[in-house]
Design a protein around this motif. Structure first.
Motif, PDB file in Angstrom:
ATOM      1  N   SER A  71     -20.672 -12.726  14.334  1.00 31.64           N
ATOM      2  CA  SER A  71     -19.823 -13.367  15.340  1.00 31.64           C
ATOM      3  C   SER A  71     -19.578 -14.831  15.016  1.00 31.64           C
ATOM      4  O   SER A  71     -18.477 -15.356  15.222  1.00 31.64           O
ATOM      5  CB  SER A  71     -20.457 -13.230  16.728  1.00 31.64           C
ATOM      6  OG  SER A  71     -21.775 -13.761  16.736  1.00 31.64           O
ATOM      7  N   LYS A  72     -20.595 -15.528  14.482  1.00 28.38           N
ATOM      8  CA  LYS A  72     -20.432 -16.951  14.165  1.00 28.38           C
ATOM      9  C   LYS A  72     -19.433 -17.139  13.034  1.00 28.38           C
ATOM     10  O   LYS A  72     -18.549 -17.999  13.093  1.00 28.38           O
ATOM     11  CB  LYS A  72     -21.786 -17.565  13.800  1.00 28.38           C
ATOM     12  CG  LYS A  72     -22.784 -17.610  14.928  1.00 28.38           C
ATOM     13  CD  LYS A  72     -24.056 -18.336  14.557  1.00 28.38           C
ATOM     14  CE  LYS A  72     -24.896 -17.567  13.550  1.00 28.38           C
ATOM     15  NZ  LYS A  72     -25.446 -16.311  14.093  1.00 28.38           N
TER      16      LYS A  72
ATOM     17  N   LEU B 258     -18.108 -18.180  21.474  1.00 27.60           N
ATOM     18  CA  LEU B 258     -19.515 -18.191  21.114  1.00 27.60           C
ATOM     19  C   LEU B 258     -20.367 -18.780  22.230  1.00 27.60           C
ATOM     20  O   LEU B 258     -21.548 -18.448  22.361  1.00 27.60           O
ATOM     21  CB  LEU B 258     -19.735 -18.982  19.824  1.00 27.60           C
ATOM     22  CG  LEU B 258     -19.154 -18.384  18.542  1.00 27.60           C
ATOM     23  CD1 LEU B 258     -19.506 -19.262  17.348  1.00 27.60           C
ATOM     24  CD2 LEU B 258     -19.642 -16.958  18.313  1.00 27.60           C
TER      25      LEU B 258
ATOM     26  N   SER C  14     -20.924 -24.596  15.910  1.00 28.85           N
ATOM     27  CA  SER C  14     -20.730 -23.361  16.670  1.00 28.85           C
ATOM     28  C   SER C  14     -20.430 -23.640  18.141  1.00 28.85           C
ATOM     29  O   SER C  14     -19.733 -22.857  18.793  1.00 28.85           O
ATOM     30  CB  SER C  14     -21.958 -22.454  16.547  1.00 28.85           C
ATOM     31  OG  SER C  14     -23.120 -23.103  17.030  1.00 28.85           O
TER      32      SER C  14
ATOM     33  N   ASP D 189     -25.296 -16.184  18.805  1.00 21.16           N
ATOM     34  CA  ASP D 189     -23.973 -16.792  18.647  1.00 21.16           C
ATOM     35  C   ASP D 189     -23.987 -18.302  18.491  1.00 21.16           C
ATOM     36  O   ASP D 189     -22.919 -18.928  18.553  1.00 21.16           O
ATOM     37  CB  ASP D 189     -23.088 -16.422  19.852  1.00 21.16           C
ATOM     38  CG  ASP D 189     -22.681 -14.962  19.832  1.00 21.16           C
ATOM     39  OD1 ASP D 189     -22.942 -14.289  18.821  1.00 21.16           O
ATOM     40  OD2 ASP D 189     -22.130 -14.482  20.828  1.00 21.16           O
ATOM     41  N   GLN D 190     -25.162 -18.914  18.295  1.00 28.49           N
ATOM     42  CA  GLN D 190     -25.199 -20.357  18.068  1.00 28.49           C
ATOM     43  C   GLN D 190     -25.969 -20.666  16.796  1.00 28.49           C
ATOM     44  O   GLN D 190     -26.731 -19.845  16.289  1.00 28.49           O
ATOM     45  CB  GLN D 190     -25.813 -21.090  19.265  1.00 28.49           C
ATOM     46  CG  GLN D 190     -24.994 -21.003  20.537  1.00 28.49           C
ATOM     47  CD  GLN D 190     -23.624 -21.659  20.443  1.00 28.49           C
ATOM     48  OE1 GLN D 190     -23.340 -22.392  19.492  1.00 28.49           O
ATOM     49  NE2 GLN D 190     -22.770 -21.392  21.415  1.00 28.49           N
TER      50      GLN D 190
END
Length: 869
Positions: free
Chosen positions: A40-41, A593, A587, A579-580
């Protein structure tokens, strides 16, 4: 324009990307590290390329200046400190975000021209225990295997690694291999239940720091079952008998596992020759991290399960160039190309290659000791490059004070305001990912190139140019007269030939004559790349270790049980979320995110929460002798009793009291100097907030409260907020928090329930929403965020709920397609029983795959929910 082949700037998987100047990012299907997969990142990188918040010109004491003046000042201050106090009075603290060419010239300047080894890296916090363990066992910091082994193994053991969230592409690779060969077994060893454990065949919830006892017990059982590869040990290994004796003295109860669990693990490991043991921060970030690494390596050495197809130990790194930093000598106890500072022949080879006036003769200060030396006044000039130690270091408040104490400090950064940069005297604007070109090395020793596909904004410069500019002004112009990263790379590759001649593993001398054109067309390649023979995919299958006798060393390990004293003392385990990344300077710019986990939180067991009088979504204070943090409470049995898990991403720039590392004391592994970031001892208590709030604004939110956490939205910013004092005017507080001085206000107030809701309009446009209650806010946050910036009606927006007939999507699960938990649960209740079914119904999990583990958790929980109903 044709997309540019480049490499992801996040974790150590080293995924290849296809990037375009318009910000579109895709996975590179031809890159051998990811074959087109992205997490996702990586998929959201295009949303992080804006120039908002960038440092675009040199600054001295907060005022803009020109490059010549800034570099003259830095060179003059460092030269004066060296003249007056000696070379050990200056220090560099660098980063795994640097490219290898940047890292190389920084290392060359400090160790070969200044003459000190006071250069260390934030990789010290990440993988230093692996480096120390590799060197003890193998003689060099060598990763024996590669990612292909994950495809071919029969048993994969994940130790101290939430791979599904921290290295999602590798986890998806393992899951794909298991789908093709269902007989493959995945074992996860972790005190917590995580997204990774939910995708495993066996989860061993060991005691904290029980890893060494577990692998010592495994080694003893290997011998008891007669499964030692005696031929391999006899020809290639020293120290077997002493190591086995220490393992047999270990009490298996120190693992925290039952006898049946322990036997099942041992039988699976011993009974399947093709075993890969993957380990990461849960092993390294410990007071016994190096011993844990060697306990793992001991088992592979005893069975000869190393350096052959589908087997071996595999360390996965946290940063995009943690490996490259190790290779160029970015650690305080190493020289470039895996050469040793304390070896006179190694020092001589490096000094001659560099034609340098001096060379460091002893290891420098490792990260924690480096900042302690800043605090004591020993360090007079400090240069920080591409990292934020005021947040990431243990005892972070003391580190902040140490930086302030240094006579002169400078930072090379891409962001104008970080917790660290605001304390430095000089800020030098560096180019960011997408604006610079150079190489990085991933966890399987694969060198890839990051390429510029965007122009360098403002007055930014690549780090290597900045470092060389200072070096030339310090009097070493000829040695730092590089014109391109290709020129630096050639020198670095040539030095590796001498390292190989001295018996080291690192050899890329086959690239020492690479032309500028071929460097520009650099293709991913795994080292070693010797000049006169083919390289090797794997090391040590037939021995060939890098100790002087060419034999490996098994290291006797004394397993130390968890020594945490209970009562109101808890073990603090810090880590990462899906997500970070690190301190969120990149990010955190992505709205999607930021939706998955929008604020710092702590996972705490229900029984511990009950004893603290803590209810879900209330706030929790985490306190130690060094500092305190305040985070959201997540009550769950996925964490063990007397432990608390908290992510490390939030900084002072985006959360009041969210810097959790202030509460981690600087307890170190004695061999690696790596801090025990997963072993803090803290006190917990319920944070007595009088009110809780949630705010969304088109303007950058300015929280004015005892607790806050700011996140990006599609149209502006959101903020979780809480206070311990009742303001004299809620309307004034709303305007301050929302940063909206003008506009008409609409309010809904229920004094009996302590509920206040404020909307601000500028004409027909809704510019801000502010919700307050005595208990944690329960509203549809995504919907509130989507209405701000639109022409939404005040009463509708203040309701905080979807309109009648429109479902609440729930908490975000799939960041790629903005699919919420309620949408997914509805699909499961309607018959979606597999990941494929859920993907077909909702699209969740069909792009990057990072949410698949969370989707599987929800599928697994469905029968429980049905029974409860």
């Amino acid at each position: 324009m044709k997309p540019v082949c480049t490499t992801c700037p996040y974790c150590g998987v080293g995924c290849g990307l296809l990037a375009s100047g318009d910000g579109s990012i895709k996975g590179d299907p031809d890159h051998p590290s990811n074959f087109g997969r992205l997490c996702s990142k990586g998929a959201a990188l295009g949303e992080t390329l804006g120039l908002e918040g960038r440092l675009l010109s040199p600054q001295v004491n907060g005022a803009p200046t020109d490059w010549d003046s800034a570099l003259d000042l830095v060179a003059g201050k460092f030269s004066a400190a060296i003249r007056d106090h000696g070379p050990d009075s200056v220090a560099f603290y660098v980063s795994g975000q640097l490219l290898s060419e940047d890292y190389y010239v920084a290392n060359k300047l400090m160790k070969g021209f200044i003459g000190s080894a006071n250069i260390d890296t934030n990789s010290r916090l990440c993988m230093a225990s692996t480096v120390a363990g590799h060197k003890r066992a193998f003689g060099n910091d060598t990763v024996p295997g590669n990612y292909e082994d994950l495809d071919l193994a029969d048993v994969i053991v994940l130790v101290g690694s939430n791979l599904a969230w921290c290295h999602p592409v590798l986890f998806q690779r393992i899951q794909a291999a298991k789908a093709e060969r269902p007989e493959m077994k995945i074992i996860t060893i972790d005190p917590r239940r995580t997204a990774t454990t939910d995708g495993s065949d066996l989860h061993l919830s060991i005691s904290p720091d029980g890893d060494a006892a577990l692998f010592n017990s495994l080694l003893a059982e290997i011998a008891r079952q007669g499964r030692v590869d005696q031929n391999y040990v006899d020809f290639h290994v020293n120290g077997f008998e002493q190591t086995l004796s220490a393992a047999q003295a270990t009490d298996p109860e120190d693992t925290g596992l039952s006898a049946d669990e322990l036997q099942l693990f041992q039988d699976l490991w011993i009974g399947s020759e093709k075993v890969v043991t993957v380990f990461s921060q849960g092993v390294n970030q410990s007071v016994g991290g190096t011993d844990k690494v060697n306990a793992i390596l001991n088992c592979h050495l005893a069975t000869g399960r190393i350096g052959r197809t589908g087997m071996g130990p595999l360390s996965v790194t946290g940063q995009p160039n943690a490996m490259g930093g190790r290779e160029v000598g970015g650690l305080a106890n190493m020289l470039a190309c895996h050469l040793d500072i304390e070896n006179a022949d190694h020092r001589k080879a490096v000094q001659e290659a560099w034609r340098s006036p001096t060379i460091c003769t002893k290891p420098g200060l490792k990260a924690v000791d480096l900042f302690r030396a800043c605090a004591s006044g020993q360090i007079k000039a400090l240069w920080i490059m591409g990292t934020n130690p005021a947040v990431s270091m243990p005892d972070a408040d003391a580190v902040s004070q140490a930086i302030k104490t240094v006579d002169f400090s400078v930072i090379s950064e891409v962001v104008e305001h970080t917790d660290t940069s605001v304390m430095t005297d000089v800020q030098l604007p560096a180019t960011a990912w997408g604006e610079k070109t150079g190489t990085v090395t991933n966890s399987e020793r694969r060198i890839s190139q990051q390429r510029a596909f965007l122009p360098a904004p403002g007055e930014t410069r690549p780090d290597w140019q900045i470092i060389c500019g200072v070096a030339r002004r310090m009097g070493w112009a000829e040695a730092f007269s590089y014109h391109s990263p290709a020129e630096i790379f050639r020198e670095y590759a040539a030095l590796s030939w001498q390292a190989a001649a001295l018996g080291c593993d690192f050899d890329i001398s086959g690239l020492s004559g690479i032309s500028d054109a071929n460097y520009a067309d650099f293709q991913p390649v795994q080292w070693p790349i010797p000049s006169e023979s083919p390289g090797a995919d794997r090391f040590f299958g037939a021995g060939g270790f890098f100790h002087s006798d060419k034999r490996a060393r098994m290291v006797p390990i004394k397993a130390t049980p968890d020594i945490l004293q209970h009562g109101n003392t808890f073990r603090l385990n810090t880590g990462r979320i899906r997500d970070q990344w690190h301190m969120m300077t990149r990010s955190g710019k992505s709205p999607r995110l930021s939706q998955h986990q929008s604020e710092p939180f702590a996972e705490i067991h229900p029984k511990d929460a009950d004893e603290l009088g803590l209810r879900s979504d209330e706030l929790l204070e985490i306190k130690s002798a060094t500092g305190r943090a305040v985070v959201r409470a997540r009550i769950t049995d996925r964490t063990a009793r007397n432990t608390v898990f908290t992510p490390m991403h939030w900084s002072g720039a985006n959360s009041a009291f969210g810097r959790v590392n202030v509460a981690i004391t600087s307890v170190l592994d004695p061999f690696s100097g790596q801090p025990a970031l997963k072993g803090g001892q803290v006190k917990l208590r319920r944070f007595d907030a009088l009110w809780y709030g949630f705010a969304v604004s088109v303007a950058q939110i300015l929280p004015q409260s005892a607790y806050s956490a700011v996140a990006r939205t599609e149209s502006g910013w959101s903020c979780e907020i809480a206070g311990i004092d009742v303001p004299t005017s809620w309307e004034q507080l709303a305007r301050k928090v929302l940063n909206l001085k003008t506009g008409s206000i609409s309010q809904v107030r229920d004094s009996a329930k302590g509920i206040i809701r404020v909307a601000i309009h500028e004409g027909a446009r809704l510019t801000g929403l502010f919700f307050v209650a005595r208990t944690p806010i329960t509203i549809d946050r995504q919907r509130a965020a989507s209405q701000v910036g639109s022409n939404a009606q005040a009463l509708t927006a203040l309701a905080g709920l979807p309109p009648i007939g429109q479902p609440d999507p729930g908490h975000l699960v799939c960041a790629c397609f903005n699919v919420g938990s309620n949408t997914i649960r509805a699909a499961i209740h309607q018959g979606a029983a597999t990941l494929v079914d859920v993907g077909n119904c909702t699209a969740a999990g069909t792009n990057c795959g990072s949410c698949k583990s969370e989707l599987q958790m929800m599928i697994n929980a469905a029968p429980v929910l049905a029974a409860a109903e």
